[in-house]
Design an enzyme around this catalytic site. Sequence first.
Site, short mmCIF file in Angstrom:
data_model
loop_
_atom_site.label_atom_id
_atom_site.label_comp_id
_atom_site.label_asym_id
_atom_site.label_seq_id
_atom_site.Cartn_x
_atom_site.Cartn_y
_atom_site.Cartn_z
N LYS A 179 0.83 -1.21 0.00
CA LYS A 179 0.00 0.00 0.00
C LYS A 179 0.87 1.27 0.00
O LYS A 179 2.09 1.19 0.03
CB LYS A 179 -0.97 -0.05 1.18
C1 PLP Z 1 -5.57 -4.34 0.92
C2 PLP Z 1 -7.03 -4.16 0.98
C3 PLP Z 1 -7.78 -4.50 2.11
C4 PLP Z 1 -7.20 -5.25 3.26
O1 PLP Z 1 -6.12 -4.62 3.84
P1 PLP Z 1 -5.19 -5.44 4.85
O2 PLP Z 1 -4.48 -4.36 5.60
O3 PLP Z 1 -4.29 -6.30 4.05
O4 PLP Z 1 -6.09 -6.22 5.75
C5 PLP Z 1 -9.13 -4.19 2.14
N1 PLP Z 1 -9.73 -3.59 1.09
C6 PLP Z 1 -9.05 -3.27 -0.02
C7 PLP Z 1 -9.77 -2.60 -1.13
C8 PLP Z 1 -7.69 -3.56 -0.11
O5 PLP Z 1 -7.02 -3.27 -1.23
#
Ligand code: PLP
Length: 388
Positions: free
Chosen positions: A188
């Site tokens: 991210k």
């Molecule tokens: C990455 C992601 C999540 C989950 O995030 P984590 O921190 O890995 O639990 C939820 N929604 C979307 C749209 C994502 O891209």
Amino acid sequence: MPVREKDDFLVFGSPLVGEEEIAEVEQSLRSGWLGTGPKVARFEKDFAAYAGGEHAAACNSCTAALHLALVALNLKPGDEVITTPLTFCASVNAIIHAGATPVLADVDPVSGNIDPERVREKITDRTRAILPVHYAGRACDMDAVMAIAREHGLRVVEDCAHAIETTYKGRHVGTIGDFGCFSFYVTKNVITGEGGMVLAREQENIARIKVLGLHGMSADAWKRFGDEGYKHYMVVEAGFKYNMMDIQAAIGIHQLARVEENLVRRNEIWAAYDKAFANLPLTLPAPEEPDTRHGRHLYTILVDEDACGVKRDVMLERMTREGIGVGVHYLSIPEHPYYRERFGWNLEDTPEAVRMGRQTLSLPLSAKLADRDVDDVVRAVKHCLGAE
Ligand SMILES: *Cc1c(COP(=O)(O)O)cnc(C)c1O
């Protein structure tokens, strides 16, 4: 000859980690305070300040953040939460684990975001909430979403996993609905390895989320091992183990300090891709909507076999062979057997998300990319399409 050799494979989503993060983690390890503590408190404060004065609770993933926000809505069996079919499975799983029924409203074919008109069509007397996802870093049409929520007395939980830097009419997304949930997973825009954050409009909601995220123990139970003397905790509800560690916050504090700098770099890469691919038979990301700022999380191209002469899945294989890591965001939710079997969803019900999910391919966009890496991605895309 591939664009890049095997030992030089460009990993998709590899994060930019600085010396400050490394030093801060080392300091945490040497201090002996690894778990939830002062660095988590500071990261929450910094994040709330960055996003615009909201109340914040850090947790160990965005999945946990979504789950906690939905649990805090006190949903009952049979209650419905409307979300998008073009998202990561965690958005839908969180609704299920909070005891409600997910309902899919198709996306706008240009933005890839949930289409407010489709949301309206899905409202029933069991609808309790809307869970929009700011796909790829692009702000959803929040005026329309909030208008629907007001009309029908619904709560709004924003999935901002892609959208830390995203703004809508001058406000950070995640501060418009009742809750905003963010991810600091390794790929991210801001990373802590694993990690997440909930923003809430109401202080009492964040207080409840902090209790729910730490076993349901009464407020600030993490302080029980501190220097102010042992404090008994009281369990006030059946909570979860979703707290963030100081080791994670140590990374996040310095990542967040560079969030705008990294966005400048991703804007450059984005512009380079737009320019390089302008004459290829691909569909490129649409320009951002007026009065919004795109968070530039995913550069997604649509590979339509009729236009490109190559299937998306073949393109994925070719890119990998060229030494470039790529992603798919996402095969639409109804493609997955569990949801189809449990909820009886048909692919025909959300045709735009299904089509996009079958055509989309995400290119590397990390701020870590050097100009040479960007050139390699461009050359690989052109090779794979037989354009050069
Ligand atoms: C990455 C992601 C999540 C989950 O995030 P984590 O921190 O890995 O639990 C939820 N929604 C979307 C749209 C994502 O891209």
